[in-house]
Design a protein around this motif. Structure first.
Motif, PDB file in Angstrom:
ATOM      1  N   ARG A   1       0.714  -1.235  -0.028  1.00 55.50           N
ATOM      2  CA  ARG A   1      -0.039  -0.011  -0.034  1.00 55.50           C
ATOM      3  C   ARG A   1       0.778   1.248  -0.167  1.00 55.50           C
ATOM      4  O   ARG A   1       0.475   2.048  -0.619  1.00 55.50           O
ATOM      5  N   LEU A   2       2.099   1.094   0.643  1.00 52.69           N
ATOM      6  CA  LEU A   2       2.961   2.338   0.794  1.00 52.69           C
ATOM      7  C   LEU A   2       3.905   2.467  -0.364  1.00 52.69           C
ATOM      8  O   LEU A   2       4.881   3.386  -0.233  1.00 52.69           O
ATOM      9  N   GLY A   3       3.945   1.473  -1.350  1.00 49.89           N
ATOM     10  CA  GLY A   3       4.732   1.408  -2.271  1.00 49.89           C
ATOM     11  C   GLY A   3       6.103   0.786  -2.417  1.00 49.89           C
ATOM     12  O   GLY A   3       6.827   0.979  -3.188  1.00 49.89           O
ATOM     13  N   PHE A   4       6.249   0.152  -1.341  1.00 45.78           N
ATOM     14  CA  PHE A   4       7.466  -0.766  -0.862  1.00 45.78           C
ATOM     15  C   PHE A   4       7.268  -2.069  -1.449  1.00 45.78           C
ATOM     16  O   PHE A   4       6.134  -2.680  -1.422  1.00 45.78           O
ATOM     17  N   THR A   5       8.436  -2.643  -1.733  1.00 39.41           N
ATOM     18  CA  THR A   5       8.298  -4.373  -2.027  1.00 39.41           C
ATOM     19  C   THR A   5       8.861  -5.132  -0.821  1.00 39.41           C
ATOM     20  O   THR A   5       9.515  -4.511   0.232  1.00 39.41           O
ATOM     21  N   THR A   6       8.271  -6.101  -0.620  1.00 41.71           N
ATOM     22  CA  THR A   6       8.790  -7.296   0.461  1.00 41.71           C
ATOM     23  C   THR A   6       9.871  -7.851  -0.056  1.00 41.71           C
ATOM     24  O   THR A   6       9.876  -8.837  -0.731  1.00 41.71           O
ATOM     25  N   GLY A   7      11.100  -7.509   0.438  1.00 38.81           N
ATOM     26  CA  GLY A   7      12.521  -8.155   0.023  1.00 38.81           C
ATOM     27  C   GLY A   7      12.864  -7.518  -1.465  1.00 38.81           C
ATOM     28  O   GLY A   7      12.093  -6.559  -1.758  1.00 38.81           O
ATOM     29  N   VAL A   8      14.331  -7.718  -1.771  1.00 41.50           N
ATOM     30  CA  VAL A   8      14.637  -7.256  -2.887  1.00 41.50           C
ATOM     31  C   VAL A   8      14.109  -7.919  -4.251  1.00 41.50           C
ATOM     32  O   VAL A   8      13.957  -9.088  -4.120  1.00 41.50           O
ATOM     33  N   PRO A   9      13.544  -7.221  -5.105  1.00 40.72           N
ATOM     34  CA  PRO A   9      12.861  -7.525  -6.155  1.00 40.72           C
ATOM     35  C   PRO A   9      13.797  -8.573  -7.172  1.00 40.72           C
ATOM     36  O   PRO A   9      15.161  -8.059  -6.995  1.00 40.72           O
ATOM     37  N   ALA A  10      13.550  -9.456  -7.937  1.00 42.75           N
ATOM     38  CA  ALA A  10      14.173 -10.430  -8.703  1.00 42.75           C
ATOM     39  C   ALA A  10      15.183  -9.544  -9.630  1.00 42.75           C
ATOM     40  O   ALA A  10      16.423 -10.116  -9.637  1.00 42.75           O
ATOM     41  N   PRO A  11      14.773  -8.639 -10.191  1.00 41.46           N
ATOM     42  CA  PRO A  11      15.812  -8.248 -11.192  1.00 41.46           C
ATOM     43  C   PRO A  11      17.099  -7.255 -10.322  1.00 41.46           C
ATOM     44  O   PRO A  11      18.129  -7.335 -10.886  1.00 41.46           O
ATOM     45  N   ALA A  12      16.645  -6.795  -9.339  1.00 43.34           N
ATOM     46  CA  ALA A  12      17.432  -5.880  -8.672  1.00 43.34           C
ATOM     47  C   ALA A  12      18.338  -7.051  -7.792  1.00 43.34           C
ATOM     48  O   ALA A  12      19.625  -6.880  -7.754  1.00 43.34           O
ATOM     49  N   GLY A  13      18.011  -8.070  -7.455  1.00 42.11           N
ATOM     50  CA  GLY A  13      18.670  -9.090  -6.771  1.00 42.11           C
ATOM     51  C   GLY A  13      19.580  -9.647  -7.637  1.00 42.11           C
ATOM     52  O   GLY A  13      20.924  -9.786  -7.412  1.00 42.11           O
ATOM     53  N   ALA A  14      19.379  -9.778  -9.047  1.00 42.99           N
ATOM     54  CA  ALA A  14      20.322 -10.253  -9.936  1.00 42.99           C
ATOM     55  C   ALA A  14      21.372  -9.384 -10.117  1.00 42.99           C
ATOM     56  O   ALA A  14      22.707  -9.727 -10.199  1.00 42.99           O
TER      57      ALA A  14
END
Length: 283
Positions: A146-159
Motif C-alpha cells: 500500500r505504501l509503495g514498498f516491496t517485500t524483499g529485494v525484487p528479482a531483477p535488482a537481486g540479480a
C-alpha cells in the motif's frame, strides 16, 4: 454461431504483446547461461541486463494495452526465476568457482562445493520470493504494498546485486581474474547477502515509494542525462555503481517505511479517539 464462438475464443494481439516481451526476457536470461558456458562473461552479464530491461517494461506495456491477465502474471514469475535466479546462479558459479581447479587452488573441490551451495541458494531464494509475491498479488491492503514498498529485494535488482562483482571485473583495469581466491570469496559473500535480501521481509524501494519534489525535477532530469552518458562511456562501472547504490539504499528504505507506518498508525489512533458525532434530533 461458429463465427461468434470463434470471435469469442480468439485473443486480441494486444494481449499477446506483453507475454511476448516476457518470453524475450526469459530467452535473454537463458542465453546468458550459454555465453557463460562459452566463457563469454561480458555477453552473459549483458544478457541478464537486457532481461531486466525487458522485465521492466512488460507489465507497463500490458497495462497500457489493457492486456493484463493472470496467465501473464504467472508467466512473468516463471521468466523471473529463470532470468534472475537460475541464470545468474550458473553464471556466477562458472565465472568464480569453475576456474579454481584450473588455477590449482588448494582444496578447490571444497571451494567449488561451497560455491555451488551459495549460488544455488540465490536461485532458491529467488523462487521463494516470487512464490510469496504471487500469493500476495491480489492483496492490495498489505502495508508495504500500500505504501509503495516491496517485500524483499525484487528479482531483477537481486540479480544486479549478485552480478555486481562481475560488473566490476568487466570494467577496464578492474579484472578479478588474476586472483581466483579473492574472486571466489567476494562472490560467496555478495551472493549470500543477496539471497538473504531477496527472501527477507525487509521493505525495499518500489517506484511508488520514491517521491520526487517538484523543485528537484530539473536536477533529476539532469541526473538521468548524466547516467545515460556514463552508461554509454563506461557501462560496466556504471552498472556496478548503480547496483552498489541500490544495495546501500536498503537500510534507508527500512527507515522510511517505519516512519510512514508510524505516521499511519498515529493517524488511525487519532481517528479512533475522536468522539462519534451524535445526530441531531428533529425539533
Amino acid at each position: 454461431m461458429s463465427d461468434r464462438h470463434a470471435a469469442r475464443s480468439a485473443l486480441p494481439l494486444r494481449a499477446l504483446i506483453p507475454n511476448a516481451i516476457t518470453m524475450l526476457a526469459l530467452c535473454s536470461g537463458a542465453t546468458g547461461v550459454r555465453f557463460a558456458i562459452a566463457g563469454e562473461f561480458e555477453k552473459a552479464a549483458a544478457a541478464i541486463v537486457i532481461a531486466a530491461l525487458l522485465d521492466g517494461i512488460d507489465g507497463r506495456v500490458a497495462r497500457m494495452l489493457r492486456g493484463t491477465s493472470r496467465f501473464g502474471a504467472e508467466l512473468d514469475s516463471l521468466s523471473d526465476v529463470t532470468a534472475f535466479g537460475v541464470a545468474p546462479a550458473l553464471i556466477l558459479y562458472l565465472w568464480a568457482f569453475k576456474p579454481l581447479a584450473d588455477a590449482g587452488v588448494e582444496h578447490w573441490q571444497e571451494w567449488t562445493r561451497l560455491g555451488w551451495v551459495v549460488c544455488l541458494s540465490l536461485a532458491v531464494c529467488c523462487a521463494l520470493r516470487l512464490a510469496r509475491f504471487n500469493i500476495a498479488i491480489d492483496q492490495e491492503e498489505l502495508p508495504k504494498k500500500r505504501l509503495g514498498f516491496t517485500t524483499g529485494v525484487p528479482a531483477p535488482a537481486g540479480a544486479a546485486l549478485a552480478l555486481a562483482p562481475l560488473f566490476w571485473s568487466n570494467a577496464p583495469g578492474n579484472s578479478l581474474d588474476g586472483d581466483p581466491m579473492l574472486k571466489a570469496g567476494i562472490v560467496l559473500m555478495v551472493t549470500a547477502i543477496t539471497a538473504f535480501l531477496m527472501v527477507s521481509a525487509l521493505p525495499c524501494w518500489g517506484f511508488k515509494a520514491v517521491k520526487i519534489p517538484r523543485s528537484a525535477r530539473l536536477f533529476v532530469l539532469a541526473a538521468v542525462g548524466l547516467f545515460a552518458a556514463a552508461l554509454a562511456q563506461a557501462p560496466w562501472m556504471t552498472l556496478f555503481v548503480l547496483a552498489l547504490l541500490y544495495g546501500l539504499s536498503v537500510p534507508f528504505a527500512v527507515v522510511r517505511y517505519n516512519r510512514l507506518r508510524k505516521a499511519e498508525r498515529e493517524m488511525e489512533l487519532a481517528s479512533a479517539m475522536q468522539p462519534a458525532e451524535v445526530p441531531s434530533q428533529p425539533g
